[in-house]
Every structure is written in C-alpha cells, then in structure tokens.
Design a protein around this motif. Structure first.
Motif, PDB file in Angstrom:
ATOM      1  N   ARG A 210       0.820  -1.220   0.000  1.00 62.94           N
ATOM      2  CA  ARG A 210       0.000   0.000   0.000  1.00 62.94           C
ATOM      3  C   ARG A 210       0.851   1.267   0.000  1.00 62.94           C
ATOM      4  O   ARG A 210       0.438   2.309  -0.504  1.00 62.94           O
ATOM      5  CB  ARG A 210      -0.944   0.016   1.206  1.00 62.94           C
ATOM      6  CG  ARG A 210      -2.159  -0.889   1.059  1.00 62.94           C
ATOM      7  CD  ARG A 210      -3.227  -0.555   2.083  1.00 62.94           C
ATOM      8  NE  ARG A 210      -2.741  -0.724   3.441  1.00 62.94           N
ATOM      9  CZ  ARG A 210      -2.859  -1.845   4.136  1.00 62.94           C
ATOM     10  NH1 ARG A 210      -3.459  -2.897   3.604  1.00 62.94           N
ATOM     11  NH2 ARG A 210      -2.400  -1.921   5.371  1.00 62.94           N
TER      12      ARG A 210
ATOM     13  N   ASP B 155       0.226   2.144  -6.707  1.00 66.38           N
ATOM     14  CA  ASP B 155      -0.987   2.933  -6.936  1.00 66.38           C
ATOM     15  C   ASP B 155      -2.177   2.069  -7.329  1.00 66.38           C
ATOM     16  O   ASP B 155      -3.320   2.497  -7.231  1.00 66.38           O
ATOM     17  CB  ASP B 155      -0.760   4.057  -7.956  1.00 66.38           C
ATOM     18  CG  ASP B 155      -0.006   3.616  -9.178  1.00 66.38           C
ATOM     19  OD1 ASP B 155      -0.515   2.723  -9.866  1.00 66.38           O
ATOM     20  OD2 ASP B 155       1.075   4.159  -9.446  1.00 66.38           O
TER      21      ASP B 155
ATOM     22  N   ASN C 208      -5.360   2.595  -5.221  1.00 70.21           N
ATOM     23  CA  ASN C 208      -4.774   3.103  -3.977  1.00 70.21           C
ATOM     24  C   ASN C 208      -4.543   4.597  -4.109  1.00 70.21           C
ATOM     25  O   ASN C 208      -3.517   5.044  -4.593  1.00 70.21           O
ATOM     26  CB  ASN C 208      -3.450   2.365  -3.683  1.00 70.21           C
ATOM     27  CG  ASN C 208      -2.857   2.754  -2.351  1.00 70.21           C
ATOM     28  OD1 ASN C 208      -3.504   3.391  -1.532  1.00 70.21           O
ATOM     29  ND2 ASN C 208      -1.617   2.359  -2.125  1.00 70.21           N
TER      30      ASN C 208
ATOM     31  N   LYS D 176      -3.814   6.666  -2.015  1.00 68.50           N
ATOM     32  CA  LYS D 176      -2.778   7.166  -1.117  1.00 68.50           C
ATOM     33  C   LYS D 176      -1.552   7.655  -1.878  1.00 68.50           C
ATOM     34  O   LYS D 176      -0.909   8.623  -1.492  1.00 68.50           O
ATOM     35  CB  LYS D 176      -2.386   6.058  -0.136  1.00 68.50           C
ATOM     36  CG  LYS D 176      -1.326   6.440   0.881  1.00 68.50           C
ATOM     37  CD  LYS D 176      -1.060   5.283   1.840  1.00 68.50           C
ATOM     38  CE  LYS D 176       0.012   5.649   2.837  1.00 68.50           C
ATOM     39  NZ  LYS D 176       0.289   4.525   3.773  1.00 68.50           N
TER      40      LYS D 176
END
Length: 201
Positions: A176, A180, A193, A195
């Motif tokens: 994670r 991506d 992802n 993030k």
C-alpha cells in the motif's frame, strides 16, 4: 489450474501490487510475466509508452538463484548483455554506500555467504540502475527488519521516478505504501490506492 478465469485490463499504473494467500498463483503469474512459463490458455500483453518493456525479475530467494556466483560476476554478466551501463558503476557504488554497503567488501563473496538483506539491497539497486523499464520484485521484504524495509522503501521510491514496478508481497502495508493499484489474487479484483496516486502515469 493455478490461475483460472483471470481477466484484467490495466492502465495508468506506475506501480502494481499483487497480494493474495499462499497458492493463489502470485509467483506463477510472475513467471508468466517474464515468460519463464507460458500460459496453457490466454495471454499477457504489456506495453509502456506503446513499447514492449524490458523486464527484470528478482525472485523470493535471490541467493539461491545466484548460487555460487558472486555479485560482481552477476553485474559483469549484465554489462556484457547490455543490461547495465558500466558508466554507472560509480553511481552504483555511491548508492550502496548510502545504504552502508561497501562494494569492494561484498562483490567477491558468494551470495550464500552474505546476509539476505545485503543481497536483496544490492540486487534491487542494480535493477534500479539497469536498462530494464519494468522491475518485478517477488517478496522483496522477506527476511528484512524494520530499518532494512525503510532502506528498501527509499530505493523503490527513487526507482519509480523513471521505471515501473510490480511488487508481489504478503506485506500488504508495504504494498500500500508503494503501489498505486493493487491486484488481489484471492478476489480477482483491482483496487485503486489513492494514497499514492501521484506515481501513476
């Protein structure tokens, strides 16, 4: 059948994570990507900027893969096969030193006589400077402690500036933090992802 009815179309991805339980087909999928195995049915097509990428794979137990060969013998083989530019040797040694590894102290040792962490870090740095445009790492955090994972993380983040990455790991937190998009082999789904969406191209 290890991988059955897996249909995926993936784009706009800089770094793909692959997760799943043991026996779900992750390592087999890596072997298919690198053409170490050929599928009995179906196909895998990969393009980066409309070109077929040069792929390098680092498997889960690289010290077994190297056997009696030294790290220097591996590097020389890559240079001979135009997979590593000899003009980058100084940069390579500098990157190693920033990770507390002195090339002259490890280059002539058999990989089996070096720690797992040293072998993995050296090989990932070699791949980060190689001519390969797609790097596939199978369980790269195996056997690494917390500080060693931090070092590996820094190398991967710098690698993603000019390369693409496929990261296969049981360490979902590590995945994670670097990928991506994440392919879950248990559910056969792709997760976005957000993030680290900034890596996507």
């Amino acid at each position: 059948k290890l991988i059955d009815n897996l249909n995926i179309r993936l784009s706009d991805c800089r770094s793909l994570g692959i997760v799943g339980e043991n026996g779900s087909g992750k390592t087999t999928f890596v072997q298919l990507l690198s053409e170490a195995l050929m599928p009995t049915k179906g196909k895998i097509e990969i393009e980066i900027s409309k070109r077929i990428p040069v792929i390098s794979v680092l498997n889960q137990f690289p010290e077994r893969m190297l056997g009696s060969n030294t790290l220097e013998q591996l590097l020389n083989k890559l240079i001979e096969n135009n997979r590593f530019d000899p003009h980058l040797i100084k940069s390579f040694e500098k990157k190693l030193k920033s990770n507390q590894i002195i090339w002259n102290k490890v280059k002539n040792k058999r990989s089996l006589n070096l720690s797992w962490s040293v072998v993995r870090i050296v090989l990932v740095i070699i791949l980060s400077l190689s001519s390969s445009s797609l790097i596939v790492l199978d369980e790269p955090t195996f056997g690494l402690g917390f500080q060693q994972k931090i070092k590996l993380s820094q190398i991967l983040k710098s690698m993603l500036i000019n390369k693409h990455l496929i990261l296969v790991s049981h360490d979902t937190e590590f995945v994670r933090n670097h990928c991506d998009k994440i392919l879950d082999f248990d559910t056969k789904t792709i997760l976005q992802n957000d993030k680290i969406l900034n890596y996507a191209k």
